[in-house]
Design an enzyme around this catalytic site. Structure first.
Site, mmCIF file in Angstrom:
data_model
loop_
_atom_site.group_PDB
_atom_site.id
_atom_site.type_symbol
_atom_site.label_atom_id
_atom_site.label_comp_id
_atom_site.label_asym_id
_atom_site.label_seq_id
_atom_site.Cartn_x
_atom_site.Cartn_y
_atom_site.Cartn_z
ATOM 1 N N GLY A 56 2.959 -0.435 8.827
ATOM 2 C CA GLY A 56 4.339 -0.215 8.403
ATOM 3 C C GLY A 56 4.343 -0.164 6.895
ATOM 4 O O GLY A 56 4.172 -1.185 6.243
ATOM 5 N N GLN B 216 -3.478 -1.869 7.112
ATOM 6 C CA GLN B 216 -3.893 -3.280 7.275
ATOM 7 C C GLN B 216 -4.602 -3.775 6.001
ATOM 8 O O GLN B 216 -4.282 -3.302 4.931
ATOM 9 C CB GLN B 216 -4.767 -3.454 8.529
ATOM 10 C CG GLN B 216 -4.018 -3.247 9.840
ATOM 11 C CD GLN B 216 -3.893 -1.800 10.268
ATOM 12 O OE1 GLN B 216 -4.860 -1.076 10.298
ATOM 13 N NE2 GLN B 216 -2.707 -1.360 10.638
ATOM 14 N N LYS C 111 0.839 -1.218 0.000
ATOM 15 C CA LYS C 111 0.000 0.000 0.000
ATOM 16 C C LYS C 111 0.867 1.259 0.000
ATOM 17 O O LYS C 111 0.529 2.241 -0.638
ATOM 18 C CB LYS C 111 -0.916 0.016 1.231
ATOM 19 C CG LYS C 111 -1.922 -1.121 1.254
ATOM 20 C CD LYS C 111 -2.751 -1.109 2.511
ATOM 21 C CE LYS C 111 -1.966 -1.417 3.769
ATOM 22 N NZ LYS C 111 -1.418 -2.778 3.861
HETATM 23 P P1 GDP Z 1 2.239 -2.102 3.089
HETATM 24 O O1 GDP Z 1 2.120 -2.282 4.557
HETATM 25 O O2 GDP Z 1 1.035 -2.578 2.349
HETATM 26 O O3 GDP Z 1 2.617 -0.703 2.681
HETATM 27 O O4 GDP Z 1 3.435 -3.046 2.617
HETATM 28 P P2 GDP Z 1 4.881 -3.213 3.350
HETATM 29 O O5 GDP Z 1 5.687 -2.004 3.076
HETATM 30 O O6 GDP Z 1 4.691 -3.635 4.750
HETATM 31 O O7 GDP Z 1 5.431 -4.492 2.583
HETATM 32 C C1 GDP Z 1 5.556 -4.519 1.199
HETATM 33 C C2 GDP Z 1 7.037 -4.721 0.831
HETATM 34 O O8 GDP Z 1 7.137 -5.097 -0.518
HETATM 35 C C3 GDP Z 1 7.878 -3.453 0.953
HETATM 36 O O9 GDP Z 1 9.174 -3.808 1.341
HETATM 37 C C4 GDP Z 1 7.883 -2.872 -0.469
HETATM 38 O O10 GDP Z 1 9.031 -2.098 -0.739
HETATM 39 C C5 GDP Z 1 7.893 -4.145 -1.279
HETATM 40 N N1 GDP Z 1 7.219 -4.081 -2.574
HETATM 41 C C6 GDP Z 1 6.106 -3.412 -2.937
HETATM 42 N N2 GDP Z 1 5.751 -3.722 -4.208
HETATM 43 C C7 GDP Z 1 6.662 -4.623 -4.645
HETATM 44 C C8 GDP Z 1 6.824 -5.347 -5.862
HETATM 45 O O11 GDP Z 1 6.043 -5.266 -6.808
HETATM 46 N N3 GDP Z 1 7.889 -6.210 -5.913
HETATM 47 C C9 GDP Z 1 8.761 -6.374 -4.897
HETATM 48 N N4 GDP Z 1 9.767 -7.230 -5.042
HETATM 49 N N5 GDP Z 1 8.652 -5.705 -3.739
HETATM 50 C C10 GDP Z 1 7.596 -4.851 -3.608
HETATM 51 P P1 IMO Z 2 0.057 -2.587 7.259
HETATM 52 O O1 IMO Z 2 -0.678 -1.265 7.170
HETATM 53 C C1 IMO Z 2 0.021 -6.698 8.669
HETATM 54 C C2 IMO Z 2 -1.940 -7.469 12.518
HETATM 55 C C3 IMO Z 2 -1.079 -7.887 13.697
HETATM 56 C C4 IMO Z 2 -2.056 -8.785 14.433
HETATM 57 C C5 IMO Z 2 -3.387 -8.074 14.235
HETATM 58 C C6 IMO Z 2 -3.817 -7.178 15.390
HETATM 59 O O2 IMO Z 2 1.530 -2.447 7.274
HETATM 60 O O3 IMO Z 2 -0.440 -3.529 6.222
HETATM 61 P P2 IMO Z 2 -2.996 -4.794 16.263
HETATM 62 O O4 IMO Z 2 -1.662 -4.338 16.763
HETATM 63 O O5 IMO Z 2 -3.507 -4.026 15.092
HETATM 64 O O6 IMO Z 2 -4.022 -4.907 17.351
HETATM 65 O O7 IMO Z 2 -2.738 -6.322 15.754
HETATM 66 O O8 IMO Z 2 -3.234 -7.279 13.059
HETATM 67 N N1 IMO Z 2 -1.533 -6.197 11.867
HETATM 68 C C7 IMO Z 2 -0.936 -6.131 10.664
HETATM 69 N N2 IMO Z 2 -0.515 -7.107 9.835
HETATM 70 N N3 IMO Z 2 0.141 -5.407 8.300
HETATM 71 C C8 IMO Z 2 -0.301 -4.416 9.112
HETATM 72 O O9 IMO Z 2 -0.318 -3.124 8.729
HETATM 73 C C9 IMO Z 2 -0.835 -4.761 10.372
HETATM 74 N N4 IMO Z 2 -1.342 -4.047 11.412
HETATM 75 C C10 IMO Z 2 -1.773 -4.946 12.312
HETATM 76 O O10 IMO Z 2 0.060 -8.592 13.274
HETATM 77 O O11 IMO Z 2 -2.139 -10.024 13.797
HETATM 78 MG MG MG Z 3 3.139 -3.107 6.158
#
Ligand code: GDP
Ligand code: IMO
Ligand code: MG
Length: 428
Positions: A40, A225, A16
Protein backbone atom coordinates in the site's frame (compact mmCIF):
# COMPACT_ATOMS: atom_id res chain seq x y z
CA UNK A 1 22.03 6.47 -17.55
CA UNK A 2 21.16 4.95 -14.23
CA UNK A 3 19.27 1.99 -12.85
CA UNK A 4 18.44 2.63 -9.24
CA UNK A 5 16.50 0.75 -6.60
CA UNK A 6 14.19 2.28 -4.00
CA UNK A 7 13.53 -0.23 -1.24
CA UNK A 8 12.10 -0.43 2.25
CA UNK A 9 14.81 -0.59 4.93
CA UNK A 10 12.59 -1.76 7.81
CA UNK A 11 9.23 -3.61 7.96
CA UNK A 12 7.47 -1.75 5.14
CA UNK A 13 5.48 1.50 5.08
CA UNK A 14 8.63 3.63 5.22
CA UNK A 15 7.36 6.07 2.57
CA UNK A 16 8.46 4.20 -0.58
CA UNK A 17 5.45 5.48 -2.53
CA UNK A 18 6.22 9.10 -1.70
CA UNK A 19 9.93 8.70 -2.48
CA UNK A 20 9.34 6.74 -5.70
CA UNK A 21 7.06 9.54 -6.86
CA UNK A 22 9.67 12.14 -5.89
CA UNK A 23 12.57 10.32 -7.56
CA UNK A 24 10.47 9.32 -10.58
CA UNK A 25 10.66 12.89 -11.77
CA UNK A 26 14.13 12.12 -13.13
CA UNK A 27 13.28 8.55 -14.23
CA UNK A 28 11.86 7.32 -17.52
CA UNK A 29 10.77 3.87 -16.39
CA UNK A 30 9.41 2.70 -13.00
CA UNK A 31 9.42 -1.03 -12.29
CA UNK A 32 7.77 -3.14 -9.57
CA UNK A 33 9.77 -6.36 -9.18
CA UNK A 34 8.21 -8.31 -6.26
CA UNK A 35 5.21 -8.53 -3.99
CA UNK A 36 1.70 -7.80 -5.13
CA UNK A 37 -1.31 -5.89 -3.88
CA UNK A 38 -0.26 -6.60 -0.30
CA UNK A 39 1.65 -3.32 -0.77
CA UNK A 40 0.00 0.00 0.00
CA UNK A 41 1.95 2.99 -1.29
CA UNK A 42 0.69 6.50 -0.63
CA UNK A 43 1.55 9.43 -2.88
CA UNK A 44 0.41 13.00 -2.26
CA UNK A 45 0.41 15.43 -5.15
CA UNK A 46 -0.94 18.89 -4.35
CA UNK A 47 -4.21 18.39 -2.50
CA UNK A 48 -4.71 14.86 -3.86
CA UNK A 49 -3.78 11.65 -2.12
CA UNK A 50 -3.40 8.43 -4.13
CA UNK A 51 -3.17 4.92 -2.69
CA UNK A 52 -1.45 2.42 -4.96
CA UNK A 53 -1.16 -1.32 -4.43
CA UNK A 54 -0.04 -3.03 -7.63
CA UNK A 55 0.58 -0.24 -10.11
CA UNK A 56 4.02 1.45 -9.84
CA UNK A 57 4.03 4.88 -8.20
CA UNK A 58 5.38 6.49 -11.40
CA UNK A 59 1.91 6.28 -12.91
CA UNK A 60 1.01 9.75 -11.66
CA UNK A 61 3.35 11.28 -14.25
CA UNK A 62 1.98 11.34 -17.78
CA UNK A 63 5.16 10.54 -19.67
CA UNK A 64 6.68 7.56 -17.81
CA UNK A 65 6.63 3.88 -18.62
CA UNK A 66 5.48 1.73 -15.68
CA UNK A 67 6.34 -1.94 -15.48
CA UNK A 68 4.92 -4.83 -13.45
CA UNK A 69 7.78 -7.33 -13.42
CA UNK A 70 7.80 -11.12 -13.51
CA UNK A 71 8.57 -11.29 -9.77
CA UNK A 72 5.23 -9.65 -8.95
CA UNK A 73 2.16 -11.75 -8.21
CA UNK A 74 -0.77 -10.25 -10.12
CA UNK A 75 -4.38 -10.43 -9.00
CA UNK A 76 -6.20 -9.36 -12.18
CA UNK A 77 -9.35 -8.45 -10.26
CA UNK A 78 -7.35 -6.13 -7.99
CA UNK A 79 -5.41 -4.78 -10.97
CA UNK A 80 -8.51 -3.71 -12.86
CA UNK A 81 -10.13 -2.31 -9.73
CA UNK A 82 -7.01 -0.18 -9.28
CA UNK A 83 -7.00 0.94 -12.92
CA UNK A 84 -10.70 1.87 -12.59
CA UNK A 85 -10.00 3.75 -9.36
CA UNK A 86 -7.17 5.65 -11.06
CA UNK A 87 -9.37 6.48 -14.04
CA UNK A 88 -11.98 7.80 -11.62
CA UNK A 89 -9.47 10.23 -10.16
CA UNK A 90 -8.24 11.35 -13.56
CA UNK A 91 -5.18 9.12 -13.98
CA UNK A 92 -5.31 7.36 -17.34
CA UNK A 93 -3.45 4.02 -17.41
CA UNK A 94 -3.08 2.43 -20.86
CA UNK A 95 -0.69 -0.02 -22.57
CA UNK A 96 1.27 3.12 -23.51
CA UNK A 97 2.27 3.77 -19.89
CA UNK A 98 1.94 0.33 -18.26
CA UNK A 99 3.29 -3.04 -19.30
CA UNK A 100 2.92 -6.35 -17.44
CA UNK A 101 5.27 -9.30 -17.56
CA UNK A 102 4.09 -12.39 -19.40
CA UNK A 103 6.03 -14.38 -16.78
CA UNK A 104 4.24 -12.91 -13.74
CA UNK A 105 2.26 -15.39 -11.63
CA UNK A 106 -1.50 -14.92 -11.36
CA UNK A 107 -3.25 -14.75 -8.02
CA UNK A 108 -6.32 -16.98 -8.32
CA UNK A 109 -9.46 -16.99 -6.13
CA UNK A 110 -8.27 -20.16 -4.34
CA UNK A 111 -5.02 -18.40 -3.31
CA UNK A 112 -7.01 -15.78 -1.43
CA UNK A 113 -9.20 -18.39 0.24
CA UNK A 114 -6.18 -20.50 1.23
CA UNK A 115 -4.41 -17.42 2.61
CA UNK A 116 -7.32 -16.71 4.94
CA UNK A 117 -8.12 -20.29 6.03
CA UNK A 118 -4.46 -21.19 6.58
CA UNK A 119 -4.09 -18.13 8.80
CA UNK A 120 -7.14 -19.19 10.78
CA UNK A 121 -5.72 -22.70 11.15
CA UNK A 122 -2.45 -21.27 12.51
CA UNK A 123 -4.44 -19.96 15.46
CA UNK A 124 -2.26 -17.95 17.83
CA UNK A 125 0.73 -18.61 15.57
CA UNK A 126 -0.81 -16.69 12.66
CA UNK A 127 1.48 -14.43 10.63
CA UNK A 128 -0.98 -11.59 10.25
CA UNK A 129 -0.91 -11.65 6.44
CA UNK A 130 -2.85 -9.17 4.36
CA UNK A 131 -5.13 -11.98 3.12
CA UNK A 132 -4.48 -11.09 -0.52
CA UNK A 133 -3.32 -14.58 -1.52
CA UNK A 134 0.35 -13.63 -1.74
CA UNK A 135 1.87 -16.60 0.13
CA UNK A 136 -0.23 -19.32 -1.57
CA UNK A 137 0.51 -17.82 -5.01
CA UNK A 138 4.29 -17.80 -4.42
CA UNK A 139 3.95 -21.33 -3.01
CA UNK A 140 2.51 -22.52 -6.34
CA UNK A 141 5.26 -20.67 -8.21
CA UNK A 142 7.93 -22.53 -6.23
CA UNK A 143 6.01 -25.78 -6.53
CA UNK A 144 5.81 -25.23 -10.31
CA UNK A 145 2.05 -25.48 -10.54
CA UNK A 146 1.37 -21.73 -10.80
CA UNK A 147 -0.54 -20.11 -13.65
CA UNK A 148 1.32 -17.29 -15.39
CA UNK A 149 0.05 -14.30 -17.34
CA UNK A 150 1.29 -15.95 -20.57
CA UNK A 151 -0.91 -18.99 -19.82
CA UNK A 152 -3.92 -16.73 -19.68
CA UNK A 153 -3.10 -15.65 -23.25
CA UNK A 154 -3.75 -19.23 -24.43
CA UNK A 155 -7.32 -20.31 -23.69
CA UNK A 156 -6.70 -24.06 -23.81
CA UNK A 157 -3.55 -23.88 -21.69
CA UNK A 158 -5.34 -21.78 -19.11
CA UNK A 159 -8.31 -24.16 -19.08
CA UNK A 160 -6.10 -27.22 -18.50
CA UNK A 161 -4.00 -25.55 -15.80
CA UNK A 162 -7.03 -24.20 -14.01
CA UNK A 163 -8.68 -27.65 -14.05
CA UNK A 164 -5.58 -29.31 -12.56
CA UNK A 165 -5.09 -26.63 -9.95
CA UNK A 166 -8.71 -26.41 -8.95
CA UNK A 167 -8.98 -30.14 -8.44
CA UNK A 168 -5.99 -30.12 -6.11
CA UNK A 169 -6.99 -26.92 -4.30
CA UNK A 170 -10.62 -27.98 -3.83
CA UNK A 171 -9.36 -31.15 -2.17
CA UNK A 172 -7.30 -29.09 0.27
CA UNK A 173 -10.06 -26.55 0.89
CA UNK A 174 -12.80 -29.13 1.49
CA UNK A 175 -10.97 -32.14 2.97
CA UNK A 176 -8.37 -30.44 5.12
CA UNK A 177 -10.05 -27.18 6.05
CA UNK A 178 -13.75 -28.10 5.71
CA UNK A 179 -14.43 -25.18 3.35
CA UNK A 180 -16.62 -24.99 0.23
CA UNK A 181 -15.35 -26.14 -3.17
CA UNK A 182 -14.89 -23.48 -5.85
CA UNK A 183 -16.70 -23.66 -9.17
CA UNK A 184 -14.58 -24.12 -12.31
CA UNK A 185 -16.94 -22.39 -14.77
CA UNK A 186 -17.27 -19.24 -12.68
CA UNK A 187 -13.49 -18.78 -12.34
CA UNK A 188 -12.83 -19.74 -15.97
CA UNK A 189 -15.30 -17.19 -17.33
CA UNK A 190 -14.16 -14.46 -14.96
CA UNK A 191 -10.51 -14.95 -15.97
CA UNK A 192 -11.27 -15.14 -19.70
CA UNK A 193 -12.74 -11.67 -19.42
CA UNK A 194 -9.54 -10.52 -17.65
CA UNK A 195 -7.48 -12.16 -20.40
CA UNK A 196 -8.92 -9.89 -23.07
CA UNK A 197 -8.50 -6.80 -20.93
CA UNK A 198 -4.92 -7.58 -19.91
CA UNK A 199 -3.68 -8.76 -23.35
CA UNK A 200 -2.61 -5.34 -24.71
CA UNK A 201 -0.46 -4.72 -21.59
CA UNK A 202 1.45 -8.02 -21.75
CA UNK A 203 5.13 -7.98 -22.77
CA UNK A 204 8.49 -9.60 -22.17
CA UNK A 205 9.42 -6.89 -19.69
CA UNK A 206 13.07 -7.97 -19.31
CA UNK A 207 13.63 -7.03 -22.97
CA UNK A 208 11.93 -3.64 -22.47
CA UNK A 209 13.86 -2.84 -19.29
CA UNK A 210 17.16 -3.92 -20.88
CA UNK A 211 16.59 -1.80 -23.99
CA UNK A 212 15.74 1.21 -21.87
CA UNK A 213 18.88 0.85 -19.75
CA UNK A 214 21.02 0.28 -22.90
CA UNK A 215 19.66 3.38 -24.58
CA UNK A 216 20.64 5.57 -21.65
CA UNK A 217 17.25 5.95 -19.96
CA UNK A 218 16.86 6.18 -16.18
CA UNK A 219 15.13 3.18 -14.67
CA UNK A 220 13.79 3.16 -11.10
CA UNK A 221 12.94 -0.12 -9.35
CA UNK A 222 10.23 0.40 -6.72
CA UNK A 223 10.42 -2.08 -3.86
CA UNK A 224 7.44 -3.21 -1.83
CA UNK A 225 7.52 -4.29 1.85
CA UNK A 226 10.96 -4.03 3.49
CA UNK A 227 14.18 -5.85 4.41
CA UNK A 228 12.85 -7.44 7.60
CA UNK A 229 9.91 -8.89 5.63
CA UNK A 230 12.27 -10.54 3.12
CA UNK A 231 11.69 -14.30 2.81
CA UNK A 232 15.41 -15.03 3.38
CA UNK A 233 16.67 -12.17 5.54
CA UNK A 234 13.51 -11.14 7.36
CA UNK A 235 12.18 -12.36 10.69
CA UNK A 236 11.12 -15.72 9.21
CA UNK A 237 8.39 -17.02 9.30
CA UNK A 238 6.88 -13.59 10.07
CA UNK A 239 7.72 -12.31 6.61
CA UNK A 240 6.20 -11.97 3.17
CA UNK A 241 6.88 -14.56 0.47
CA UNK A 242 9.23 -12.63 -1.84
CA UNK A 243 12.74 -11.18 -1.86
CA UNK A 244 12.30 -7.56 -0.92
CA UNK A 245 16.04 -6.81 -0.87
CA UNK A 246 18.05 -5.38 -3.80
CA UNK A 247 18.81 -8.86 -5.13
CA UNK A 248 15.09 -9.26 -5.85
CA UNK A 249 15.45 -6.80 -8.74
CA UNK A 250 17.69 -9.17 -10.70
CA UNK A 251 15.30 -12.11 -10.52
CA UNK A 252 12.06 -10.10 -10.39
CA UNK A 253 12.72 -7.92 -13.43
CA UNK A 254 15.29 -9.93 -15.38
CA UNK A 255 18.12 -7.43 -14.89
CA UNK A 256 21.78 -8.31 -14.41
CA UNK A 257 23.43 -7.06 -11.19
CA UNK A 258 26.06 -5.10 -13.13
CA UNK A 259 23.32 -2.87 -14.56
CA UNK A 260 22.35 -1.51 -11.13
CA UNK A 261 23.99 1.82 -10.33
CA UNK A 262 22.38 2.83 -7.01
CA UNK A 263 20.27 1.37 -4.23
CA UNK A 264 18.44 3.70 -1.87
CA UNK A 265 17.03 2.42 1.43
CA UNK A 266 13.94 4.25 2.64
CA UNK A 267 14.01 4.42 6.44
CA UNK A 268 11.40 5.94 8.71
CA UNK A 269 12.87 8.06 11.53
CA UNK A 270 11.35 5.50 13.91
CA UNK A 271 10.21 1.91 13.35
CA UNK A 272 6.80 0.39 12.60
CA UNK A 273 5.53 -3.07 11.82
CA UNK A 274 2.06 -4.43 10.85
CA UNK A 275 1.15 -8.02 11.62
CA UNK A 276 2.84 -10.46 13.97
CA UNK A 277 6.52 -11.15 14.67
CA UNK A 278 9.45 -9.90 16.72
CA UNK A 279 10.17 -6.18 17.03
CA UNK A 280 12.99 -5.47 19.53
CA UNK A 281 12.45 -1.69 19.88
CA UNK A 282 8.64 -1.84 20.07
CA UNK A 283 7.03 0.63 22.49
CA UNK A 284 4.04 -0.65 24.43
CA UNK A 285 3.50 2.60 26.34
CA UNK A 286 2.00 6.03 25.77
CA UNK A 287 5.01 7.05 23.65
CA UNK A 288 4.19 4.28 21.14
CA UNK A 289 0.55 5.43 21.04
CA UNK A 290 1.67 9.05 20.62
CA UNK A 291 3.84 8.14 17.60
CA UNK A 292 1.01 6.05 16.06
CA UNK A 293 -1.47 8.92 16.28
CA UNK A 294 0.93 11.68 15.24
CA UNK A 295 2.29 9.59 12.35
CA UNK A 296 -1.16 8.26 11.29
CA UNK A 297 0.28 4.77 11.53
CA UNK A 298 -2.63 2.77 10.17
CA UNK A 299 -2.22 0.35 7.25
CA UNK A 300 -3.05 1.49 3.70
CA UNK A 301 -4.05 -2.03 2.61
CA UNK A 302 -5.76 -3.47 5.68
CA UNK A 303 -6.41 -0.44 7.92
CA UNK A 304 -4.71 -2.23 10.84
CA UNK A 305 -2.95 -0.17 13.53
CA UNK A 306 0.81 -0.33 13.03
CA UNK A 307 3.02 -1.28 15.96
CA UNK A 308 5.46 1.56 16.71
CA UNK A 309 8.91 1.77 18.31
CA UNK A 310 12.26 3.56 18.37
CA UNK A 311 14.61 3.68 15.40
CA UNK A 312 16.71 0.53 15.22
CA UNK A 313 20.13 1.05 13.63
CA UNK A 314 20.94 -2.66 13.78
CA UNK A 315 18.19 -3.10 11.20
CA UNK A 316 19.39 -0.22 9.03
CA UNK A 317 22.97 -1.51 9.11
CA UNK A 318 21.68 -4.93 8.05
CA UNK A 319 19.78 -3.39 5.13
CA UNK A 320 22.81 -1.34 4.05
CA UNK A 321 24.90 -4.51 3.99
CA UNK A 322 22.44 -6.90 2.33
CA UNK A 323 21.27 -4.49 -0.34
CA UNK A 324 24.58 -2.68 -0.89
CA UNK A 325 22.91 0.65 -0.27
CA UNK A 326 24.47 3.76 -1.78
CA UNK A 327 22.38 5.97 0.51
CA UNK A 328 19.45 6.22 2.90
CA UNK A 329 16.39 8.42 2.63
CA UNK A 330 15.02 9.26 6.07
CA UNK A 331 11.28 9.98 6.20
CA UNK A 332 8.86 11.24 8.85
CA UNK A 333 11.49 13.17 10.80
CA UNK A 334 8.62 15.64 11.39
CA UNK A 335 6.56 13.00 13.22
CA UNK A 336 9.06 12.86 16.10
CA UNK A 337 9.02 16.66 16.47
CA UNK A 338 7.75 17.79 19.85
CA UNK A 339 9.29 14.98 21.88
CA UNK A 340 11.63 16.02 24.64
CA UNK A 341 13.94 13.04 24.17
CA UNK A 342 14.22 10.49 21.38
CA UNK A 343 16.06 7.20 21.41
CA UNK A 344 18.02 5.19 18.85
CA UNK A 345 18.99 1.54 19.23
CA UNK A 346 22.68 1.07 18.42
CA UNK A 347 23.18 -2.60 19.25
CA UNK A 348 21.65 -5.68 20.79
CA UNK A 349 22.92 -7.17 24.02
CA UNK A 350 22.93 -10.91 23.34
CA UNK A 351 24.53 -13.55 25.61
CA UNK A 352 26.73 -10.94 27.33
CA UNK A 353 28.00 -9.69 23.95
CA UNK A 354 26.95 -6.68 21.89
CA UNK A 355 25.97 -7.52 18.31
CA UNK A 356 25.10 -5.29 15.34
CA UNK A 357 23.28 -7.80 13.13
CA UNK A 358 19.85 -9.47 13.27
CA UNK A 359 20.15 -13.13 14.37
CA UNK A 360 18.38 -15.73 12.21
CA UNK A 361 16.76 -17.61 15.08
CA UNK A 362 13.70 -15.97 16.60
CA UNK A 363 14.63 -17.59 19.92
CA UNK A 364 17.97 -15.74 19.81
CA UNK A 365 16.32 -12.52 18.65
CA UNK A 366 13.91 -12.74 21.59
CA UNK A 367 16.93 -12.72 23.92
CA UNK A 368 18.35 -9.58 22.31
CA UNK A 369 18.05 -6.48 24.46
CA UNK A 370 18.23 -3.19 22.57
CA UNK A 371 20.95 -0.78 23.69
CA UNK A 372 19.80 2.83 23.40
CA UNK A 373 21.39 6.21 22.90
CA UNK A 374 19.27 9.20 23.90
CA UNK A 375 19.03 12.43 21.90
CA UNK A 376 17.43 15.79 22.62
CA UNK A 377 14.27 16.34 20.58
CA UNK A 378 13.45 19.04 18.02
CA UNK A 379 10.47 21.25 17.34
CA UNK A 380 7.64 21.34 14.81
CA UNK A 381 9.39 23.93 12.63
CA UNK A 382 11.10 21.01 10.90
CA UNK A 383 8.09 20.42 8.63
CA UNK A 384 8.86 23.75 6.97
CA UNK A 385 12.53 22.93 6.39
CA UNK A 386 13.40 23.04 2.69
CA UNK A 387 17.19 22.80 2.87
CA UNK A 388 19.71 21.12 5.15
CA UNK A 389 20.44 24.45 6.87
CA UNK A 390 16.77 24.72 7.94
CA UNK A 391 16.89 21.43 9.87
CA UNK A 392 17.03 21.97 13.67
CA UNK A 393 20.48 21.17 15.16
CA UNK A 394 19.18 18.30 17.33
CA UNK A 395 17.61 16.60 14.32
CA UNK A 396 20.92 16.99 12.45
CA UNK A 397 22.69 15.17 15.31
CA UNK A 398 20.13 12.36 15.08
CA UNK A 399 20.64 12.05 11.31
CA UNK A 400 24.45 12.19 11.67
CA UNK A 401 24.32 9.24 14.06
CA UNK A 402 22.46 7.17 11.45
CA UNK A 403 25.18 7.88 8.87
CA UNK A 404 27.97 7.19 11.35
CA UNK A 405 26.57 3.86 12.58
CA UNK A 406 25.56 2.46 9.21
CA UNK A 407 28.53 3.85 7.28
CA UNK A 408 26.04 5.03 4.67
CA UNK A 409 25.24 8.62 3.71
CA UNK A 410 21.76 10.14 3.86
CA UNK A 411 20.79 11.56 0.46
CA UNK A 412 17.28 12.81 1.16
CA UNK A 413 15.35 13.93 4.25
CA UNK A 414 11.54 13.95 4.19
CA UNK A 415 9.59 16.15 6.61
CA UNK A 416 6.01 15.67 5.45
CA UNK A 417 3.90 13.69 3.01
CA UNK A 418 3.98 16.24 0.18
CA UNK A 419 6.40 16.40 -2.74
CA UNK A 420 7.81 19.75 -1.62
CA UNK A 421 8.49 18.52 1.94
CA UNK A 422 11.59 16.76 0.69
CA UNK A 423 15.25 17.83 0.83
CA UNK A 424 18.02 16.38 -1.27
CA UNK A 425 21.17 16.80 0.79
CA UNK A 426 23.59 14.49 -1.06
CA UNK A 427 23.82 12.24 -4.13
CA UNK A 428 21.66 9.12 -4.02
P1 GDP B 1 5.04 2.80 1.73
O1 GDP B 1 4.27 1.54 1.84
O2 GDP B 1 6.48 2.63 2.05
O3 GDP B 1 4.84 3.51 0.41
O4 GDP B 1 4.46 3.78 2.85
P2 GDP B 1 2.89 4.02 3.21
O5 GDP B 1 2.29 4.85 2.14
O6 GDP B 1 2.25 2.74 3.55
O7 GDP B 1 3.04 4.81 4.58
C1 GDP B 1 3.77 5.99 4.67
C2 GDP B 1 2.83 7.13 5.10
O8 GDP B 1 3.60 8.23 5.53
C3 GDP B 1 1.97 7.68 3.97
O9 GDP B 1 0.74 8.09 4.50
C4 GDP B 1 2.76 8.88 3.44
O10 GDP B 1 1.93 9.86 2.85
C5 GDP B 1 3.36 9.39 4.73
N1 GDP B 1 4.66 10.04 4.61
C6 GDP B 1 5.70 9.75 3.79
N2 GDP B 1 6.77 10.52 4.09
C7 GDP B 1 6.40 11.31 5.13
C8 GDP B 1 7.07 12.29 5.91
O11 GDP B 1 8.25 12.60 5.74
N3 GDP B 1 6.34 12.86 6.92
C9 GDP B 1 5.06 12.54 7.18
N4 GDP B 1 4.43 13.15 8.18
N5 GDP B 1 4.38 11.63 6.46
C10 GDP B 1 5.06 11.00 5.46
P1 IMO C 1 4.32 -1.88 1.75
O1 IMO C 1 4.83 -2.08 0.34
C1 IMO C 1 3.92 -3.50 5.76
C2 IMO C 1 3.25 -7.82 6.11
C3 IMO C 1 1.90 -8.30 6.61
C4 IMO C 1 2.32 -9.57 7.33
C5 IMO C 1 3.43 -10.11 6.44
C6 IMO C 1 2.99 -11.19 5.45
O2 IMO C 1 3.13 -1.00 1.83
O3 IMO C 1 5.43 -1.45 2.64
P2 IMO C 1 1.58 -11.13 3.18
O4 IMO C 1 0.18 -10.69 2.91
O5 IMO C 1 2.61 -10.41 2.39
O6 IMO C 1 1.76 -12.62 3.11
O7 IMO C 1 1.83 -10.75 4.75
O8 IMO C 1 3.93 -8.99 5.71
N1 IMO C 1 3.19 -6.91 4.93
C7 IMO C 1 3.43 -5.59 4.99
N2 IMO C 1 3.68 -4.79 6.05
N3 IMO C 1 3.91 -2.98 4.51
C8 IMO C 1 3.68 -3.78 3.44
O9 IMO C 1 3.80 -3.33 2.18
C9 IMO C 1 3.38 -5.14 3.66
N4 IMO C 1 3.10 -6.19 2.85
C10 IMO C 1 2.99 -7.27 3.65
O10 IMO C 1 1.32 -7.38 7.49
O11 IMO C 1 2.89 -9.25 8.56
MG1 MG D 1 2.58 0.76 2.76
Amino acid sequence: MSAFIVLGAQWGDEGKGKMTDYLAESADVIVRFQGGNNAGHTVEVGENQYKLHLVPSGVLYKDKLNVIGNGVVVDPKALFEELDYLKGVGVEVTPENLIISDRAQLIMPYHKILDVIKEKARGKNDIGTTGKGIGPCYTDKAERSGIRVCDLMHKEVFEAKLKDNLEAKNDIITKIYGGDALDFEAIYNEYLAYAERIRPFVKDISVEVYNNIKSGKNVLFEGAQGTLLDIDYGTYPYVTSSNTIAGGVCTGAGVGPTAITNAVGIAKAYTTRVGKGPFPTELFDATGDWIREKGHEYGVTTGRARRCGWLDLVILKTTARISGLTSFVVTKVDTLAGMEKVKICTGYKFDEKVIDYVPASLEDLAKCEPIYEEFDGWDESIENARSYDDIPENAKKYLKRIEEFTGTRISIVSVGPKRNQTMKIAEI
